[in-house]
Motif scaffolding. Structure first.
Motif, PDB file in Angstrom:
ATOM      1  N   GLY A   3       0.822  -1.219   0.000  1.00  0.00           N
ATOM      2  CA  GLY A   3       0.000   0.000   0.000  1.00  0.00           C
ATOM      3  C   GLY A   3       0.848   1.259   0.000  1.00  0.00           C
ATOM      4  N   LEU A   4       1.922   1.270   0.785  1.00  0.00           N
ATOM      5  CA  LEU A   4       2.820   2.430   0.801  1.00  0.00           C
ATOM      6  C   LEU A   4       3.496   2.636  -0.547  1.00  0.00           C
ATOM      7  CD1 LEU A   4       4.523   2.058   4.284  1.00  0.00           C
ATOM      8  CD2 LEU A   4       2.978   3.861   3.556  1.00  0.00           C
ATOM      9  N   LEU A   5       3.930   1.543  -1.154  1.00  0.00           N
ATOM     10  CA  LEU A   5       4.566   1.657  -2.468  1.00  0.00           C
ATOM     11  C   LEU A   5       3.581   2.118  -3.536  1.00  0.00           C
ATOM     12  CD1 LEU A   5       6.887  -1.466  -2.440  1.00  0.00           C
ATOM     13  CD2 LEU A   5       7.571   0.926  -2.335  1.00  0.00           C
ATOM     14  N   ILE A   6       2.371   1.603  -3.479  1.00  0.00           N
ATOM     15  CA  ILE A   6       1.351   2.027  -4.452  1.00  0.00           C
ATOM     16  C   ILE A   6       1.085   3.519  -4.306  1.00  0.00           C
ATOM     17  CG2 ILE A   6      -1.101   1.825  -5.049  1.00  0.00           C
ATOM     18  CD1 ILE A   6      -0.831  -1.173  -4.234  1.00  0.00           C
ATOM     19  N   TYR A   7       0.948   3.975  -3.081  1.00  0.00           N
ATOM     20  CA  TYR A   7       0.694   5.401  -2.830  1.00  0.00           C
ATOM     21  C   TYR A   7       1.835   6.270  -3.364  1.00  0.00           C
ATOM     22  CZ  TYR A   7       0.157   9.802  -0.362  1.00  0.00           C
ATOM     23  OH  TYR A   7       0.061  11.130  -0.071  1.00  0.00           O
ATOM     24  N   SER A   8       3.072   5.873  -3.073  1.00  0.00           N
ATOM     25  CA  SER A   8       4.203   6.711  -3.510  1.00  0.00           C
ATOM     26  C   SER A   8       4.352   6.707  -5.028  1.00  0.00           C
ATOM     27  CB  SER A   8       5.498   6.253  -2.843  1.00  0.00           C
ATOM     28  OG  SER A   8       5.884   4.992  -3.306  1.00  0.00           O
ATOM     29  N   TRP A   9       4.079   5.560  -5.680  1.00  0.00           N
ATOM     30  CA  TRP A   9       4.219   5.529  -7.137  1.00  0.00           C
ATOM     31  C   TRP A   9       3.081   6.234  -7.847  1.00  0.00           C
ATOM     32  CZ3 TRP A   9       6.096  -0.011  -6.475  1.00  0.00           C
ATOM     33  CH2 TRP A   9       7.491  -0.018  -6.395  1.00  0.00           C
ATOM     34  N   ILE A  10       1.906   6.187  -7.300  1.00  0.00           N
ATOM     35  CA  ILE A  10       0.815   6.940  -7.915  1.00  0.00           C
ATOM     36  C   ILE A  10       1.079   8.432  -7.759  1.00  0.00           C
ATOM     37  CG2 ILE A  10      -1.640   7.532  -7.656  1.00  0.00           C
ATOM     38  CD1 ILE A  10      -2.181   4.561  -7.275  1.00  0.00           C
ATOM     39  N   LYS A  11       1.644   8.801  -6.631  1.00  0.00           N
ATOM     40  CA  LYS A  11       2.004  10.206  -6.409  1.00  0.00           C
ATOM     41  C   LYS A  11       3.078  10.654  -7.408  1.00  0.00           C
ATOM     42  CE  LYS A  11       3.052  13.202  -2.529  1.00  0.00           C
ATOM     43  NZ  LYS A  11       3.427  13.251  -1.114  1.00  0.00           N
ATOM     44  N   LEU A  24      10.898  -8.818  -4.977  1.00  0.00           N
ATOM     45  CA  LEU A  24      10.377  -7.510  -5.409  1.00  0.00           C
ATOM     46  C   LEU A  24      10.620  -6.439  -4.351  1.00  0.00           C
ATOM     47  CD1 LEU A  24       6.950  -8.368  -7.091  1.00  0.00           C
ATOM     48  CD2 LEU A  24       8.930  -7.327  -8.173  1.00  0.00           C
ATOM     49  N   PHE A  25      10.339  -6.773  -3.087  1.00  0.00           N
ATOM     50  CA  PHE A  25      10.566  -5.809  -2.018  1.00  0.00           C
ATOM     51  C   PHE A  25      12.050  -5.474  -1.882  1.00  0.00           C
ATOM     52  CE2 PHE A  25       6.297  -6.903  -0.264  1.00  0.00           C
ATOM     53  CZ  PHE A  25       5.813  -5.613  -0.196  1.00  0.00           C
ATOM     54  N   LEU A  26      12.926  -6.471  -2.013  1.00  0.00           N
ATOM     55  CA  LEU A  26      14.365  -6.207  -1.928  1.00  0.00           C
ATOM     56  C   LEU A  26      14.850  -5.343  -3.082  1.00  0.00           C
ATOM     57  CD1 LEU A  26      16.138  -9.471  -0.735  1.00  0.00           C
ATOM     58  CD2 LEU A  26      15.964  -7.286   0.437  1.00  0.00           C
ATOM     59  N   ILE A  27      14.384  -5.632  -4.278  1.00  0.00           N
ATOM     60  CA  ILE A  27      14.795  -4.842  -5.442  1.00  0.00           C
ATOM     61  C   ILE A  27      14.355  -3.392  -5.272  1.00  0.00           C
ATOM     62  CG2 ILE A  27      14.348  -4.481  -7.906  1.00  0.00           C
ATOM     63  CD1 ILE A  27      14.276  -7.578  -8.142  1.00  0.00           C
ATOM     64  N   ILE A  28      13.130  -3.186  -4.828  1.00  0.00           N
ATOM     65  CA  ILE A  28      12.636  -1.818  -4.637  1.00  0.00           C
ATOM     66  C   ILE A  28      13.389  -1.124  -3.508  1.00  0.00           C
ATOM     67  CG2 ILE A  28      10.598  -0.446  -4.031  1.00  0.00           C
ATOM     68  CD1 ILE A  28      10.589  -1.740  -6.852  1.00  0.00           C
ATOM     69  N   ALA A  29      13.742  -1.865  -2.450  1.00  0.00           N
ATOM     70  CA  ALA A  29      14.445  -1.258  -1.318  1.00  0.00           C
ATOM     71  C   ALA A  29      15.846  -0.797  -1.716  1.00  0.00           C
ATOM     72  CB  ALA A  29      14.534  -2.249  -0.165  1.00  0.00           C
ATOM     73  N   PHE A  30      16.521  -1.547  -2.566  1.00  0.00           N
ATOM     74  CA  PHE A  30      17.896  -1.210  -2.914  1.00  0.00           C
ATOM     75  C   PHE A  30      18.041  -0.569  -4.286  1.00  0.00           C
ATOM     76  CE2 PHE A  30      18.479  -4.450   0.362  1.00  0.00           C
ATOM     77  CZ  PHE A  30      19.291  -3.722   1.218  1.00  0.00           C
ATOM     78  N   PHE A  31      16.942  -0.338  -4.955  1.00  0.00           N
ATOM     79  CA  PHE A  31      16.977   0.328  -6.253  1.00  0.00           C
ATOM     80  C   PHE A  31      17.233   1.806  -6.027  1.00  0.00           C
ATOM     81  CE2 PHE A  31      14.772   2.470  -9.808  1.00  0.00           C
ATOM     82  CZ  PHE A  31      15.496   1.939 -10.848  1.00  0.00           C
ATOM     83  N   LYS A  32      18.292   2.316  -6.625  1.00  0.00           N
ATOM     84  CA  LYS A  32      18.618   3.729  -6.441  1.00  0.00           C
ATOM     85  C   LYS A  32      17.827   4.557  -7.437  1.00  0.00           C
ATOM     86  CE  LYS A  32      23.157   3.163  -4.549  1.00  0.00           C
ATOM     87  NZ  LYS A  32      24.506   3.670  -4.495  1.00  0.00           N
ATOM     88  N   LYS A  33      17.195   5.578  -6.903  1.00  0.00           N
ATOM     89  CA  LYS A  33      16.450   6.479  -7.780  1.00  0.00           C
ATOM     90  C   LYS A  33      17.440   7.363  -8.514  1.00  0.00           C
ATOM     91  CE  LYS A  33      12.474   6.762  -4.736  1.00  0.00           C
ATOM     92  NZ  LYS A  33      11.674   7.624  -3.906  1.00  0.00           N
ATOM     93  N   SER A  34      17.283   7.423  -9.811  1.00  0.00           N
ATOM     94  CA  SER A  34      18.159   8.295 -10.578  1.00  0.00           C
ATOM     95  C   SER A  34      17.598   9.711 -10.523  1.00  0.00           C
ATOM     96  CB  SER A  34      18.257   7.819 -12.027  1.00  0.00           C
ATOM     97  OG  SER A  34      16.982   7.814 -12.619  1.00  0.00           O
ATOM     98  N   GLU A  35      18.499  10.631 -10.240  1.00  0.00           N
ATOM     99  CA  GLU A  35      18.073  12.022 -10.181  1.00  0.00           C
ATOM    100  C   GLU A  35      17.879  12.533 -11.598  1.00  0.00           C
ATOM    101  OE1 GLU A  35      20.684  14.351  -7.843  1.00  0.00           O
ATOM    102  OE2 GLU A  35      20.701  12.927  -6.198  1.00  0.00           O
ATOM    103  N   PRO A  36      16.894  13.385 -11.779  1.00  0.00           N
ATOM    104  CA  PRO A  36      16.663  13.897 -13.122  1.00  0.00           C
ATOM    105  C   PRO A  36      17.886  14.672 -13.619  1.00  0.00           C
ATOM    106  CG  PRO A  36      15.258  15.009 -11.516  1.00  0.00           C
ATOM    107  CD  PRO A  36      15.976  13.924 -10.814  1.00  0.00           C
ATOM    108  N   VAL A  37      18.259  14.375 -14.842  1.00  0.00           N
ATOM    109  CA  VAL A  37      19.419  15.028 -15.434  1.00  0.00           C
ATOM    110  C   VAL A  37      19.020  16.435 -15.850  1.00  0.00           C
ATOM    111  CG1 VAL A  37      21.096  14.912 -17.311  1.00  0.00           C
ATOM    112  CG2 VAL A  37      20.242  12.814 -16.263  1.00  0.00           C
TER     113      VAL A  37
END
Length: 127
Positions: free
Chosen positions: A36-44, A85-98
């Motif tokens: 639920g937290l992930l769904i909320y943040s991705w929809i945002k 899936l949870f591990l991949i999302i936890a350690f996936f680094k968000k790329s900053e917009p160039v």
């Protein structure tokens, strides 16, 4: 949020073992909250493709209207996939917009207007 996602993945991996039913109820609650937290943040963030995947996880691990598959052999791959899936999302680094380089815009000279260029009407009003 990262520690909570790691806890969700660890719970999914522990669910492979033969444990009492109370743990699986706890697992459903924790995984549903994480999804639920992930769904909320991705929809945002308007990232709907990941949100759809975790909507499926939320439906599968829903504690209010549980889905019973009745066979441990079916749940084991689902628990492993969900934990990964949870591990991949936890350690996936968000790329900053160039930042895009600002293009130098050509500045056109502004034509000056002089008072002699104005049209004066018969009544003496300046237009």
């Amino acid at each position: 949020m990262k520690p909570f996602l790691i806890v969700c993945s660890i719970c999914c991996f522990v669910a492979i073992l033969k444990l009492p039913i109370e743990f699986y109820t706890f697992l459903r609650t924790i995984v549903s909250l994480g999804a639920g937290l992930l769904i909320y943040s991705w929809i945002k963030q308007k990232n709907y493709s990941f949100a759809i995947v975790f909507v499926l996880v939320l439906i599968l691990f829903n504690p209010l209207f549980p889905i019973y598959l009745h066979r441990k052999s079916i749940w084991i791959p689902l628990d492993i996939i969900t934990g990964l899936l949870f591990l991949i999302i936890a350690f996936f680094k968000k790329s900053e917009p160039v930042k895009q380089e600002e293009k130098a815009t050509e500045i056109l000279p502004v034509q000056k207007t002089y008072s002699r260029d104005r049209i004066v009407s018969v009544k003496g009003e300046i237009q």
